[in-house]
Design a protein around this motif. Structure first.
Motif, PDB file in Angstrom:
ATOM      1  N   SER A 107     -10.408   8.359  22.867  1.00  0.00           N
ATOM      2  CA  SER A 107     -11.351   7.901  23.885  1.00  0.00           C
ATOM      3  C   SER A 107     -11.808   6.462  23.666  1.00  0.00           C
ATOM      4  CB  SER A 107     -12.569   8.826  23.926  1.00  0.00           C
ATOM      5  OG  SER A 107     -13.335   8.679  22.754  1.00  0.00           O
ATOM      6  N   ARG A 108     -11.336   5.824  22.610  1.00  0.00           N
ATOM      7  CA  ARG A 108     -11.757   4.460  22.285  1.00  0.00           C
ATOM      8  C   ARG A 108     -10.708   3.443  22.720  1.00  0.00           C
ATOM      9  NH1 ARG A 108     -16.317   3.847  18.797  1.00  0.00           N
ATOM     10  NH2 ARG A 108     -17.229   5.900  18.642  1.00  0.00           N
ATOM     11  N   SER A 109     -11.154   2.213  22.948  1.00  0.00           N
ATOM     12  CA  SER A 109     -10.221   1.145  23.282  1.00  0.00           C
ATOM     13  C   SER A 109      -9.463   0.716  22.028  1.00  0.00           C
ATOM     14  CB  SER A 109     -10.975  -0.059  23.855  1.00  0.00           C
ATOM     15  OG  SER A 109     -11.710  -0.711  22.838  1.00  0.00           O
ATOM     16  N   THR A 110      -8.386   0.003  22.237  1.00  0.00           N
ATOM     17  CA  THR A 110      -7.582  -0.472  21.105  1.00  0.00           C
ATOM     18  C   THR A 110      -8.404  -1.391  20.209  1.00  0.00           C
ATOM     19  OG1 THR A 110      -5.557  -0.239  22.391  1.00  0.00           O
ATOM     20  CG2 THR A 110      -5.452  -1.671  20.472  1.00  0.00           C
ATOM     21  N   ALA A 111      -9.200  -2.263  20.802  1.00  0.00           N
ATOM     22  CA  ALA A 111     -10.036  -3.173  20.011  1.00  0.00           C
ATOM     23  C   ALA A 111     -11.056  -2.384  19.176  1.00  0.00           C
ATOM     24  CB  ALA A 111     -10.748  -4.156  20.927  1.00  0.00           C
ATOM     25  N   GLU A 112     -11.657  -1.363  19.779  1.00  0.00           N
ATOM     26  CA  GLU A 112     -12.610  -0.524  19.038  1.00  0.00           C
ATOM     27  C   GLU A 112     -11.912   0.192  17.884  1.00  0.00           C
ATOM     28  OE1 GLU A 112     -16.009   1.043  22.050  1.00  0.00           O
ATOM     29  OE2 GLU A 112     -13.966   1.729  22.489  1.00  0.00           O
ATOM     30  N   LEU A 113     -10.688   0.656  18.122  1.00  0.00           N
ATOM     31  CA  LEU A 113      -9.951   1.354  17.065  1.00  0.00           C
ATOM     32  C   LEU A 113      -9.660   0.438  15.883  1.00  0.00           C
ATOM     33  CD1 LEU A 113      -7.443   3.560  19.080  1.00  0.00           C
ATOM     34  CD2 LEU A 113      -9.500   4.288  17.863  1.00  0.00           C
ATOM     35  N   ASN A 116      -6.139   9.398  11.622  1.00  0.00           N
ATOM     36  CA  ASN A 116      -6.332   9.678  13.046  1.00  0.00           C
ATOM     37  C   ASN A 116      -6.285   8.400  13.879  1.00  0.00           C
ATOM     38  OD1 ASN A 116      -6.594  12.412  12.570  1.00  0.00           O
ATOM     39  ND2 ASN A 116      -8.811  12.360  12.485  1.00  0.00           N
ATOM     40  N   ILE A 117      -6.913   7.354  13.386  1.00  0.00           N
ATOM     41  CA  ILE A 117      -6.919   6.078  14.105  1.00  0.00           C
ATOM     42  C   ILE A 117      -5.513   5.487  14.150  1.00  0.00           C
ATOM     43  CG2 ILE A 117      -7.759   3.699  14.042  1.00  0.00           C
ATOM     44  CD1 ILE A 117     -10.360   4.929  12.708  1.00  0.00           C
ATOM     45  N   GLU A 118      -4.822   5.483  13.026  1.00  0.00           N
ATOM     46  CA  GLU A 118      -3.463   4.936  12.989  1.00  0.00           C
ATOM     47  C   GLU A 118      -2.515   5.735  13.876  1.00  0.00           C
ATOM     48  OE1 GLU A 118      -2.689   4.795   8.791  1.00  0.00           O
ATOM     49  OE2 GLU A 118      -3.410   2.722   8.664  1.00  0.00           O
ATOM     50  N   ASN A 119      -2.664   7.044  13.906  1.00  0.00           N
ATOM     51  CA  ASN A 119      -1.825   7.869  14.783  1.00  0.00           C
ATOM     52  C   ASN A 119      -2.066   7.527  16.248  1.00  0.00           C
ATOM     53  OD1 ASN A 119      -0.550   9.218  12.703  1.00  0.00           O
ATOM     54  ND2 ASN A 119      -1.970  10.946  12.729  1.00  0.00           N
ATOM     55  N   GLU A 120      -3.331   7.336  16.606  1.00  0.00           N
ATOM     56  CA  GLU A 120      -3.651   6.972  17.984  1.00  0.00           C
ATOM     57  C   GLU A 120      -3.104   5.592  18.323  1.00  0.00           C
ATOM     58  OE1 GLU A 120      -4.777   6.929  21.828  1.00  0.00           O
ATOM     59  OE2 GLU A 120      -4.701   8.667  20.515  1.00  0.00           O
ATOM     60  N   LEU A 121      -3.264   4.636  17.433  1.00  0.00           N
ATOM     61  CA  LEU A 121      -2.737   3.300  17.688  1.00  0.00           C
ATOM     62  C   LEU A 121      -1.206   3.319  17.839  1.00  0.00           C
ATOM     63  CD1 LEU A 121      -4.940   1.168  15.266  1.00  0.00           C
ATOM     64  CD2 LEU A 121      -4.917   1.054  17.777  1.00  0.00           C
ATOM     65  N   ALA A 122      -0.543   4.180  17.095  1.00  0.00           N
ATOM     66  CA  ALA A 122       0.920   4.268  17.154  1.00  0.00           C
ATOM     67  C   ALA A 122       1.402   4.813  18.485  1.00  0.00           C
ATOM     68  CB  ALA A 122       1.438   5.129  16.011  1.00  0.00           C
ATOM     69  N   THR A 123       0.557   5.573  19.185  1.00  0.00           N
ATOM     70  CA  THR A 123       0.967   6.147  20.469  1.00  0.00           C
ATOM     71  C   THR A 123       0.807   5.167  21.627  1.00  0.00           C
ATOM     72  OG1 THR A 123      -1.198   7.084  21.009  1.00  0.00           O
ATOM     73  CG2 THR A 123       0.315   8.479  19.728  1.00  0.00           C
ATOM     74  N   ARG A 124       0.096   4.085  21.373  1.00  0.00           N
ATOM     75  CA  ARG A 124      -0.185   3.110  22.443  1.00  0.00           C
ATOM     76  C   ARG A 124       0.876   2.022  22.467  1.00  0.00           C
ATOM     77  NH1 ARG A 124      -6.720   2.571  22.628  1.00  0.00           N
ATOM     78  NH2 ARG A 124      -7.107   4.805  22.519  1.00  0.00           N
ATOM     79  N   SER A 125       1.084   1.476  23.649  1.00  0.00           N
ATOM     80  CA  SER A 125       2.012   0.362  23.800  1.00  0.00           C
ATOM     81  C   SER A 125       1.386  -0.895  23.200  1.00  0.00           C
ATOM     82  CB  SER A 125       2.303   0.084  25.271  1.00  0.00           C
ATOM     83  OG  SER A 125       2.869   1.201  25.882  1.00  0.00           O
ATOM     84  N   PRO A 126       2.189  -1.726  22.560  1.00  0.00           N
ATOM     85  CA  PRO A 126       1.615  -2.958  22.022  1.00  0.00           C
ATOM     86  C   PRO A 126       1.119  -3.852  23.155  1.00  0.00           C
ATOM     87  CG  PRO A 126       3.983  -2.865  21.639  1.00  0.00           C
ATOM     88  CD  PRO A 126       3.593  -1.583  22.288  1.00  0.00           C
ATOM     89  N   GLY A 127      -0.055  -4.403  22.992  1.00  0.00           N
ATOM     90  CA  GLY A 127      -0.635  -5.269  24.016  1.00  0.00           C
ATOM     91  C   GLY A 127      -0.306  -6.722  23.764  1.00  0.00           C
ATOM     92  N   PHE A 128      -0.492  -7.508  24.786  1.00  0.00           N
ATOM     93  CA  PHE A 128      -0.239  -8.942  24.653  1.00  0.00           C
ATOM     94  C   PHE A 128      -1.518  -9.700  24.543  1.00  0.00           C
ATOM     95  CE2 PHE A 128       3.601  -7.313  26.482  1.00  0.00           C
ATOM     96  CZ  PHE A 128       4.566  -8.002  25.756  1.00  0.00           C
TER      97      PHE A 128
END
Length: 59
Positions: free
Chosen positions: A11-17, A47-59
């Motif tokens: 539920s958190r943004s990438t920056a928050e993570l 948990n945070i790293e797993n969530e970040l791994a599921t997201r597309s890399p941002g620009f």
């Protein structure tokens, strides 16, 4: 540090993570070996790293 669940991480943004990951790492480093705080910080990092791994890399 309180445990960051997978649901909370999702539920958190990438920056928050990234900010939470830094806090979790610092909490892990400061906690005594074998303590509940250290286990919670490690679980939070996973948990945070797993969530970040599921997201597309941002620009």
């Amino acid at each position: 540090m309180k445990l960051v669940s997978r649901f909370e991480a999702a539920s958190r943004s990438t920056a928050e993570l990234h900010g939470l990951l830094t806090k979790a790492f610092n909490a892990f480093a400061a906690a005594p070996r074998g303590s509940e705080q250290r286990r919670d910080a490690l679980a939070s990092m996973r948990n945070i790293e797993n969530e970040l791994a599921t997201r597309s890399p941002g620009f």
